[in-house]
Design an enzyme around this catalytic site. Sequence first.
Site, PDB file in Angstrom:
ATOM      1  CG  HIS A 103       3.301   3.821   8.729  1.00  0.00           C
ATOM      2  ND1 HIS A 103       3.466   4.669   7.647  1.00  0.00           N
ATOM      3  CD2 HIS A 103       2.887   2.630   8.211  1.00  0.00           C
ATOM      4  CE1 HIS A 103       3.151   4.016   6.538  1.00  0.00           C
ATOM      5  NE2 HIS A 103       2.798   2.776   6.853  1.00  0.00           N
ATOM      6  NE  ARG A 137      -1.481  -2.443   2.835  1.00  0.00           N
ATOM      7  CZ  ARG A 137      -1.613  -3.732   2.552  1.00  0.00           C
ATOM      8  NH1 ARG A 137      -2.714  -4.163   2.009  1.00  0.00           N
ATOM      9  NH2 ARG A 137      -0.643  -4.600   2.818  1.00  0.00           N
ATOM     10  NE  ARG A 159       7.053   0.564   5.020  1.00  0.00           N
ATOM     11  CZ  ARG A 159       5.818   0.060   5.017  1.00  0.00           C
ATOM     12  NH1 ARG A 159       5.614  -1.205   4.727  1.00  0.00           N
ATOM     13  NH2 ARG A 159       4.789   0.825   5.305  1.00  0.00           N
TER      14      ARG A 159
HETATM   15  N1   CP Z   1      -0.265  -0.042   5.910  1.00  0.00           N
HETATM   16  C1   CP Z   1       0.931  -0.332   5.377  1.00  0.00           C
HETATM   17  O1   CP Z   1       1.977   0.247   5.761  1.00  0.00           O
HETATM   18  O2   CP Z   1       0.895  -1.313   4.430  1.00  0.00           O
HETATM   19  P1   CP Z   1       2.125  -1.753   3.530  1.00  0.00           P
HETATM   20  O3   CP Z   1       3.105  -2.456   4.453  1.00  0.00           O
HETATM   21  O4   CP Z   1       1.587  -2.660   2.480  1.00  0.00           O
HETATM   22  O5   CP Z   1       2.761  -0.520   2.964  1.00  0.00           O
END
Ligand code: CP
Length: 325
Positions: free
Chosen positions: A139, A61, A111
């Site tokens: 986050h 996402r 990330r």
């Molecule tokens: N919500 C979220 O951080 O999902 P992903 O790990 O897929 O980016």
Amino acid sequence: MWRHRDLVGIEGLSADEITHVLGQAGSFFEGSRRQAAGPRPQSRNLSGKIVVNLFLEPSTRTRTSFELAAKRLGADVVNVGGPSSSAVKGETLLDTVKNLEAMHADIVVLRHPASGAAQFVADRVDASVVNAGDGAHEHPTQALLDAFTIRNHKGKLSGLVVAICGDILHSRVARSDALALGKLGAEVRLCGPRTLMPVAPESLGPTVRSCARIEEAVAGADVVMMLRIQTERLQGPMLASSREYSRTFGLGERVLALAKPDAIVMHPGPINRGVELDPRVADGPHSVVLEQVEAGVAVRMAVLALVAGSDPVAAPGSESLGAPS
Ligand code: CP
């Protein structure tokens, strides 16, 4: 209103700044919805800018929505990470980012598995750094999109009761959400097994408290947010079994019935179906999980434009994006 070069965490934002991001995101959100069935004109806020998505942990996402957001703002976008990056050959994080900067990256969306990685980099490079999740720390864009989704449904955040249930100890989403929702005046109830709760959850804000049982957390809640167990961060056995966890801390129809009748159910994803969330609830009428994902693009457009120093003003010809003028 916005004076930050980076977005490392919700901790460094005021309630007014959070509200400002949500307002900007709202304009992009409405514009994107209006354009969903037709051609998508681009806003040019990031025209000529280079955005690098440096993802050193898996993501579906966040990475995809940052890429879409940057492209819709007219940036050149590069994705780096996984086994194809030289991080696997032992290159340090700082060397990696310095090399990206040498190619004139303007914004690095990072990330990383280590808590504090985003601040570490932000303190040492000139490019803007946007934290896309650092270990168990923060986050921030997830919290912003969660706040945005809640406000879309409830019309406000102040005074709402939000239950956040699951692996609170390892969840950067729980931390950022508790900080953001608390700053915006919501009561936040954090709930999980004792082994997966932080030592002092109340330190996240004056409206944050912990609950030992999910029934207590969900009772009368306006919002129920479920989190997955972060198995990649567990040190040793901290749970009896998935089945036991699901029975005591999972959200099914019986527990959801304790919330307000119009409560919404949220999850940042990825969902472990049948563990923390019964599929009938995940796919049921209270679930707004996919609306969270949709909001992620608009919120990240707003964040990218703001850290780039560009108020999200639509370029000529892109008024239909709905950006404020
Ligand atoms: N919500 C979220 O951080 O999902 P992903 O790990 O897929 O980016």
